[in-house]
Design an enzyme around this catalytic site. Structure first.
Site, PDB file in Angstrom:
ATOM      1  N   SER A   1       0.704  -1.252   0.077  1.00  0.00           N
ATOM      2  CA  SER A   1       0.108   0.005   0.032  1.00  0.00           C
ATOM      3  C   SER A   1       0.752   1.381   0.154  1.00  0.00           C
ATOM      4  O   SER A   1       0.427   2.308  -0.633  1.00  0.00           O
ATOM      5  CB  SER A   1      -1.089  -0.116   1.169  1.00  0.00           C
TER       6      SER A   1
ATOM      7  N   GLU B   1       0.908   7.176   6.839  1.00  0.00           N
ATOM      8  CA  GLU B   1       2.058   6.735   6.194  1.00  0.00           C
ATOM      9  C   GLU B   1       1.918   7.174   4.543  1.00  0.00           C
ATOM     10  O   GLU B   1       2.924   7.456   4.025  1.00  0.00           O
ATOM     11  CB  GLU B   1       2.182   5.107   6.183  1.00  0.00           C
TER      12      GLU B   1
ATOM     13  N   ASP C   1      16.168   0.974  11.969  1.00  0.00           N
ATOM     14  CA  ASP C   1      15.253   1.873  12.302  1.00  0.00           C
ATOM     15  C   ASP C   1      15.773   2.910  13.296  1.00  0.00           C
ATOM     16  O   ASP C   1      15.163   3.642  13.897  1.00  0.00           O
ATOM     17  CB  ASP C   1      14.353   1.195  13.331  1.00  0.00           C
TER      18      ASP C   1
ATOM     19  N   ARG D   1      13.203  -7.182   5.335  1.00  0.00           N
ATOM     20  CA  ARG D   1      14.679  -8.003   5.155  1.00  0.00           C
ATOM     21  C   ARG D   1      15.564  -7.101   5.733  1.00  0.00           C
ATOM     22  O   ARG D   1      15.510  -6.097   5.372  1.00  0.00           O
ATOM     23  CB  ARG D   1      15.099  -8.653   3.639  1.00  0.00           C
ATOM     24  N   LEU D   2      16.379  -7.669   6.627  1.00  0.00           N
ATOM     25  CA  LEU D   2      17.553  -6.977   7.112  1.00  0.00           C
ATOM     26  C   LEU D   2      18.683  -6.781   6.011  1.00  0.00           C
ATOM     27  O   LEU D   2      18.945  -7.783   5.287  1.00  0.00           O
ATOM     28  CB  LEU D   2      18.059  -7.521   8.461  1.00  0.00           C
ATOM     29  N   LEU D   3      19.307  -5.666   5.828  1.00  0.00           N
ATOM     30  CA  LEU D   3      20.250  -5.424   4.634  1.00  0.00           C
ATOM     31  C   LEU D   3      21.525  -5.281   5.356  1.00  0.00           C
ATOM     32  O   LEU D   3      21.849  -4.929   6.441  1.00  0.00           O
ATOM     33  CB  LEU D   3      19.777  -4.178   3.985  1.00  0.00           C
TER      34      LEU D   3
ATOM     35  N   HIS E   1       8.659   3.533   8.669  1.00  0.00           N
ATOM     36  CA  HIS E   1       8.464   2.592   9.682  1.00  0.00           C
ATOM     37  C   HIS E   1       6.974   3.336  10.729  1.00  0.00           C
ATOM     38  O   HIS E   1       6.858   4.212  10.673  1.00  0.00           O
ATOM     39  CB  HIS E   1       9.522   2.849  10.764  1.00  0.00           C
TER      40      HIS E   1
END
Ligand code: GRF
Length: 217
Positions: free
Chosen positions: A15, A176, A147, A93-95, A111
């Protein structure tokens, strides 16, 4: 004049991706949504992007040996697509730090909380459990630690009596969709400058860096 190109990274319903696609359909929006990339082949957002004639790519994380291999493949796709900016929009996913460093100052995330409160997952449940009266959303530059990157724009919403995680989440999500396109505009126009880990905004016309939404009724 050709516009800079943004890649939107998703994992699910998309979205926020749609809010960026819709904003970018305005002739005066300064960025083109050039490609949508999902790490999950089943992400609903892929079909939604295709319905708007936005090119999509799927890069299944399960097909890569480890995080570094996935991130290297992702970087290659972004270069191939000539992306100038990367927008994480529900990208679960963590980068790796190496990847993030390559895109520093050009990669942003949304976030669903007022950072630095409620980093991580289940933000609405945790806000309700704490009894906070104000909750919201944050768009920030992505840095290697999750974050915590420099904050570009925030929207605050009231927490109302009887709220559930779903009702509160829906109120936050609506904001958002307002602040993400507005923040991408600031970044693309070079008006969100990082100085000493904080973002200074050169004059804004589209939306203030902080948006406070009054209680309904
Ligand atoms: C949003 O709440 C966003 O803030 C978070 O993940 C959710 C993604 O939702 N990072 P959607 O896929 O954009 O609808």
């Amino acid at each position: 004049m050709t516009k800079p190109r943004a890649a939107v990274l998703i994992s699910g319903r998309g979205s926020n991706m749609m809010s960026l696609i819709e904003a970018a359909s305005a002739p005066d929006y300064p960025v083109e949504i050039a490609v949508v990339i999902s790490n999950r082949p089943e992400a609903h957002g892929l079909a939604r992007a295709q319905a708007c004639n936005i090119p999509t790519r799927t890069l299944d994380h399960k097909a890569h040996a480890d995080r570094a291999a996935f991130d290297a493949a992702l970087h290659a796709v972004l270069e191939e697509e000539q992306a100038d900016f990367v927008c994480l929009a529900g990208f679960m996913r963590l980068l790796t730090a190496g990847f993030v460093e390559k895109w520093q100052g050009r990669m942003i995330n949304i976030h669903p909380a007022l950072l630095p409160s409620y980093k991580g997952l289940h933000t609405h449940e945790r806000a309700l459990a704490d009894g906070v009266k104000i909750h919201g959303a944050t768009v920030h530059f992505v840095t290697p630690e999750m974050d915590v990157g420099p904050i570009i724009m925030q929207a605050a919403v009231p927490v109302l009596e009887g709220d559930t995680p779903d009702s509160l989440g829906a109120r936050v999500l609506a904001q958002e969709h307002v602040i993400y396109p507005a923040a991408l505009r600031l970044v693309a126009e070079g008006r969100a400058r990082i100085t000493e880990g904080r973002v200074a905004i050169d004059e804004f016309e589209i939306a203030p860096p902080a948006l406070v939404v009054p209680p309904a009724g």
